[in-house]
Design an enzyme around this catalytic site. Structure first.
Site, PDB file in Angstrom:
ATOM      1  N   ASP A  59      35.289  48.323  43.997  1.00  4.32           N
ATOM      2  CA  ASP A  59      36.437  47.622  44.580  1.00  4.32           C
ATOM      3  C   ASP A  59      37.543  47.522  43.534  1.00  4.32           C
ATOM      4  OD1 ASP A  59      37.870  46.335  46.592  1.00  4.32           O
ATOM      5  OD2 ASP A  59      36.034  45.436  47.351  1.00  4.32           O
ATOM      6  N   GLU A  60      38.759  47.257  43.983  1.00  3.29           N
ATOM      7  CA  GLU A  60      39.911  47.363  43.085  1.00  3.29           C
ATOM      8  C   GLU A  60      39.899  46.308  41.983  1.00  3.29           C
ATOM      9  OE1 GLU A  60      40.043  46.888  46.325  1.00  3.29           O
ATOM     10  OE2 GLU A  60      40.929  44.905  46.676  1.00  3.29           O
ATOM     11  N   HIS A  91      43.501  54.404  44.604  1.00  2.57           N
ATOM     12  CA  HIS A  91      43.605  53.171  45.389  1.00  2.57           C
ATOM     13  C   HIS A  91      45.053  52.712  45.243  1.00  2.57           C
ATOM     14  CE1 HIS A  91      42.739  48.965  46.578  1.00  2.57           C
ATOM     15  NE2 HIS A  91      41.748  49.519  47.250  1.00  2.57           N
ATOM     16  N   LYS A 121      30.420  44.915  48.783  1.00  4.53           N
ATOM     17  CA  LYS A 121      31.011  43.580  48.937  1.00  4.53           C
ATOM     18  C   LYS A 121      29.928  42.583  48.618  1.00  4.53           C
ATOM     19  CE  LYS A 121      34.912  45.281  50.532  1.00  4.53           C
ATOM     20  NZ  LYS A 121      36.245  45.106  50.005  1.00  4.53           N
ATOM     21  N   LYS A 147      32.133  53.541  45.948  1.00  4.08           N
ATOM     22  CA  LYS A 147      33.423  53.272  45.305  1.00  4.08           C
ATOM     23  C   LYS A 147      33.464  51.847  44.790  1.00  4.08           C
ATOM     24  CE  LYS A 147      38.147  52.365  46.758  1.00  4.08           C
ATOM     25  NZ  LYS A 147      37.967  51.016  46.240  1.00  4.08           N
ATOM     26  N   LYS A 181      42.147  46.200  59.346  1.00  2.00           N
ATOM     27  CA  LYS A 181      42.544  44.808  59.107  1.00  2.00           C
ATOM     28  C   LYS A 181      43.922  44.684  58.450  1.00  2.00           C
ATOM     29  CE  LYS A 181      40.495  44.410  54.469  1.00  2.00           C
ATOM     30  NZ  LYS A 181      39.433  43.899  53.620  1.00  2.00           N
TER      31      LYS A 181
HETATM   32  C1  CAP Z   1      38.311  47.647  52.120  1.00  2.83           C
HETATM   33  C2  CAP Z   1      38.871  47.424  50.737  1.00  2.83           C
HETATM   34  C3  CAP Z   1      40.035  48.365  50.368  1.00  2.83           C
HETATM   35  C4  CAP Z   1      41.228  48.269  51.273  1.00  2.83           C
HETATM   36  C5  CAP Z   1      42.452  48.889  50.645  1.00  2.83           C
HETATM   37  C6  CAP Z   1      39.330  45.987  50.536  1.00  2.83           C
HETATM   38  O1  CAP Z   1      37.238  46.794  52.399  1.00  2.83           O
HETATM   39  O2  CAP Z   1      37.862  47.681  49.792  1.00  2.83           O
HETATM   40  O3  CAP Z   1      40.428  47.983  49.088  1.00  2.83           O
HETATM   41  O4  CAP Z   1      40.958  48.969  52.444  1.00  2.83           O
HETATM   42  O5  CAP Z   1      43.493  48.933  51.543  1.00  2.83           O
HETATM   43  O6  CAP Z   1      39.161  45.508  49.404  1.00  2.83           O
HETATM   44  O7  CAP Z   1      39.913  45.422  51.449  1.00  2.83           O
HETATM   45  P1  CAP Z   1      36.701  46.599  53.899  1.00  2.83           P
HETATM   46  P2  CAP Z   1      44.209  50.304  51.932  1.00  2.83           P
HETATM   47  O8  CAP Z   1      36.187  47.930  54.370  1.00  2.83           O
HETATM   48  O9  CAP Z   1      35.595  45.566  53.761  1.00  2.83           O
HETATM   49  O10 CAP Z   1      37.826  46.117  54.743  1.00  2.83           O
HETATM   50  O11 CAP Z   1      43.150  51.301  52.256  1.00  2.83           O
HETATM   51  O12 CAP Z   1      45.063  49.964  53.099  1.00  2.83           O
HETATM   52  O13 CAP Z   1      44.998  50.696  50.736  1.00  2.83           O
HETATM   53 MG    MG Z   2      38.999  47.056  48.067  1.00  8.25          MG
END
Ligand code: CAP
Ligand code: MG
Length: 413
Positions: A180-181, A270, A152, A178, A311
């Site tokens: 991020d998306e 993801h 992040k 990993k 969250k």
């Molecule tokens: C988590 C995360 C993931 C989400 C995806 C984000 O970051 O990288 O993409 O968890 O959701 O971008 O929010 P944090 P899910 O650890 O900082 O929260 O797993 O529900 O599909």
């Molecule tokens: Mg993410």
């Protein structure tokens, strides 16, 4: 000649056969319409009926009608003959069971809740190449949960900064870095540079710490582009790719699955945009069904939520995880990923709720540690190890400074 009308698709005496695809929906019929009439229309519109009564030469017609065969309050069951479907085409299956019916006026709302997949349909799909075995085959996690992290801020880090965060996290005890998306191939952090530099860092760390590490690089893109990125991952010696399966589409996932087999690459799924389908309680497609689709199409891991601890809003994470690892005519199981707002202070509860056969992924819960990423990674690993040994996090914090600082920062719930 024979007639096919909307009302011909209801038979509450019908017992589904073991080759039928059986789907459970929750429906709210349109005002003035009975549940029976609405259920019959759902079965009709999703198989071979339409709004107008049809007159068809019986000799020309193969009977592919679905049957609405059970009604329990708002829950209806529809059985589809397997011959209705094209083997191995998820797009075609979804055009039937989650297609026009989602918008038909006969129902106010309709949600596809669950599917029972018959062997003839399942055998048309490859399923996961590795699934839960990545813990042993590609990493050294043994029987503990695999630990992953996503740097992040989500986007904006330069390649060097991103790689450094990855290296710090690996050295602190994380198995998988990993992307991020929303990080793919942007000017501030180009795909191939990031891939090459991250895997070079991975090799250095592995050498130093004696544990296998790997990188879930986000290959999500237009399908041909995605295949080129998959090839690049193999060329650079990566063991995994990450695909955002809903935004890129199931047919693309099927294509990538085939290419990954050639390279022995595992697929981390993801699920950004899943909530557009599954968040509403009464309309759409449940996460349970999306996870089933993902397993059939052949992903090795998929995000399924945090059992309410993180969250993001979650639907029945334990139930979905159970399905992903259940027997499905010998198809490999999928490894579930818990992610979204996790930090060391909730790991004990998370493992109680979901068991240890999971990936625990934390972004903010590692990089937001007051002493930085390396300390954050250590705190997460300490928390997992304490939980597995049955030691309370508070007790473990007595002789683990990183965990102590994380608990001070975020608490233990
Ligand atoms: C988590 C995360 C993931 C989400 C995806 C984000 O970051 O990288 O993409 O968890 O959701 O971008 O929010 P944090 P899910 O650890 O900082 O929260 O797993 O529900 O599909
Ligand atoms: Mg993410």
């Amino acid at each position: 000649m024979t007639g096919i009308e909307y009302d011909d698709f209801l038979d509450l005496e019908y017992e589904p056969t073991d080759t039928d695809l059986v789907c459970e929906f929750t429906i709210d019929p349109a005002e003035g319409m009975s549940t029976e009439a609405a259920a019959s229309r759902v079965a009709s519109e999703s198989s071979n009926g339409t709004w107008a009564a049809l007159h068809v030469d019986e000799d020309e017609l193969t009977d592919l009608s679905a049957v609405a065969c059970a009604i329990d309050g708002h829950e209806i069951t529809v059985a589809y003959p397997d011959a209705l479907f094209e083997a191995g085409s998820m797009a075609q299956i979804l055009s039937c069971i989650a297609g026009n019916i989602m918008g038909m006026k006969a129902v106010e709302t309709i949600r596809l809740e669950d599917c029972y997949w018959p062997e003839p349909l399942v055998s048309g799909f490859p399923g996961p190449q590795f699934g839960t075995s990545v813990a042993h085959e590609k990493l050294d996690a043994g029987d503990r949960p695999i630990l992953a992290t996503v740097p992040k801020p989500k986007v904006g880090l330069s390649t060097d900064a991103h790689v450094q965060i990855g290296e710090d996290a690996w050295r602190g005890g994380i198995d998988l870095l990993k992307d991020d998306e929303n990080l793919t191939d942007q000017a501030f952090n180009p795909f191939e540079d990031r891939l090459a530099d991250s895997l070079a860092a991975r090799d250095r760390v592995e050498e130093d710490v004696g544990e296998r590490k790997d990188y879930l690089v986000n290959v999500t893109a237009e399908t041909n582009e995605m295949l080129e990125r998959v090839d690049l991952v193999a060329e650079h010696g990566g063991g995994f790719v990450m695909v955002d399966v809903i935004t890129c589409g199931w047919s693309a996932v099927q294509t990538v699955r085939e290419r990954c087999e050639r390279h022995d690459l595992a697929i981390h799924a993801h699920r950004a945009m899943h909530a557009a389908f599954d968040r509403l309680e009464h309309h759409g497609v449940s996460m349970r069904v999306l996870a089933q689709i993902a397993r059939l199409c052949g992903v090795d891991h998929i995000h399924t939520g945090t059992a309410g601890l993180g969250k993001l809003a979650n639907e029945d994470t334990p139930g979905i995880n159970e399905w992903l690892t259940s027997d499905l005519y010998g198809m490999n199981p999928v490894l579930p990923v818990a992610s979204g707002g996790l930090h060391p202070g909730v790991v004990d509860q998370l493992l109680d709720a979901l068991g240890t056969n999971i990936i625990v992924q934390a972004g903010g819960g590692i990089h937001g540690h007051p002493d930085g990423t390396h300390a954050g990674a250590k705190a997460l690993r300490q928390s997992v190890e304490a939980s597995l040994e049955g030691v309370s996090l508070e007790d473990a914090a007595d002789d683990h400074d990183e965990l102590a600082t994380a608990l001070e920062k975020w608490g233990a719930e």
